[in-house]
Design an enzyme around this catalytic site. Sequence first.
Site, PDB file in Angstrom:
ATOM      1  N   CYS A 144      -2.048   0.585  10.115  1.00  0.00           N
ATOM      2  CA  CYS A 144      -3.034  -0.401   9.664  1.00  0.00           C
ATOM      3  C   CYS A 144      -4.000  -0.832  10.757  1.00  0.00           C
ATOM      4  O   CYS A 144      -5.115  -1.278  10.470  1.00  0.00           O
ATOM      5  CB  CYS A 144      -2.336  -1.670   9.175  1.00  0.00           C
ATOM      6  SG  CYS A 144      -1.109  -1.471   7.905  1.00  0.00           S
ATOM      7  N   HIS A 173       0.831  -1.204   0.000  1.00  0.00           N
ATOM      8  CA  HIS A 173       0.000   0.000   0.000  1.00  0.00           C
ATOM      9  C   HIS A 173       0.864   1.251   0.000  1.00  0.00           C
ATOM     10  O   HIS A 173       2.033   1.203   0.406  1.00  0.00           O
ATOM     11  CB  HIS A 173      -0.880   0.043   1.257  1.00  0.00           C
ATOM     12  CG  HIS A 173      -1.946  -0.998   1.311  1.00  0.00           C
ATOM     13  ND1 HIS A 173      -2.117  -1.833   2.403  1.00  0.00           N
ATOM     14  CD2 HIS A 173      -2.923  -1.326   0.427  1.00  0.00           C
ATOM     15  CE1 HIS A 173      -3.146  -2.636   2.179  1.00  0.00           C
ATOM     16  NE2 HIS A 173      -3.651  -2.349   0.989  1.00  0.00           N
TER      17      HIS A 173
END
Length: 258
Positions: A248, A163
């Site tokens: 996250c 990501h």
Amino acid sequence: MPSRKALIRRPSPRLAEGLVTHVERRPVDPELALAQWETYTGALREHGWETVEVAPADDCPDGVFIEDTVVMFRNVALIARPGAESRRPETSAVEEMLARLGCSVNWVWGPGTLDGGDVLKVGDTIYVGRGGRTNADGVQQLRAAFEPLGARVVAVPVSKVLHLKSAVTALPDSTVIGYPPLVDSFSHFPRHLQVPEESGAHVVLLGGGKLLMAASAPKTAELFADLGYEPVPVNISEFEKLEGCVTCLSVRLRDLYA
């Protein structure tokens, strides 16, 4: 006053089955992971954040990485449509909780895909990683949701990591930080700082100059301390094995007004 709530979700018993894409699979200790998650969430609370626990997703090995399920801008929630189909069941309980908290809820629709971990907000600028989990249609839907609210959306190529926020995050003064071998290009960011460790590129802004970050980046912590910040290190080794980082494991809700 702005809110200080953080959505969290406890690890699934199947955590060790979580997806990996850019790293080799290593054994994960679920009991140690749970202890590390409790330390992480405890650090949020110790620094003034109210944790809001979303219903468990025990059948979703990656469910603990709750950031990927939604993108927040002000009081508006854009429910993600994860690029990995196996992760799409993770979003429903998050959507329910955000609606309960009073958010305006919107959705990414197919064929668009968007992972929350691909989105970095710096002021009113929203950087979105265009890579393996977020496609062009997902970027277009992000623009449609947030540009009318005053956001500026900038697409950034991502090819070396899972990501965008696996590669870069930002300090309180809006300087984007990244570990050079994993950043496709720093040219998209007006100000940037290169850090000496991979996990040093990930910080959660706790307020008051305090930076929640991984204990695996001690040299970067020294660098930040020298810049006048206060690192708050936590050990998240079991989540790092699954390409996870400190961002996250929570969704920070800073703009909910009572």
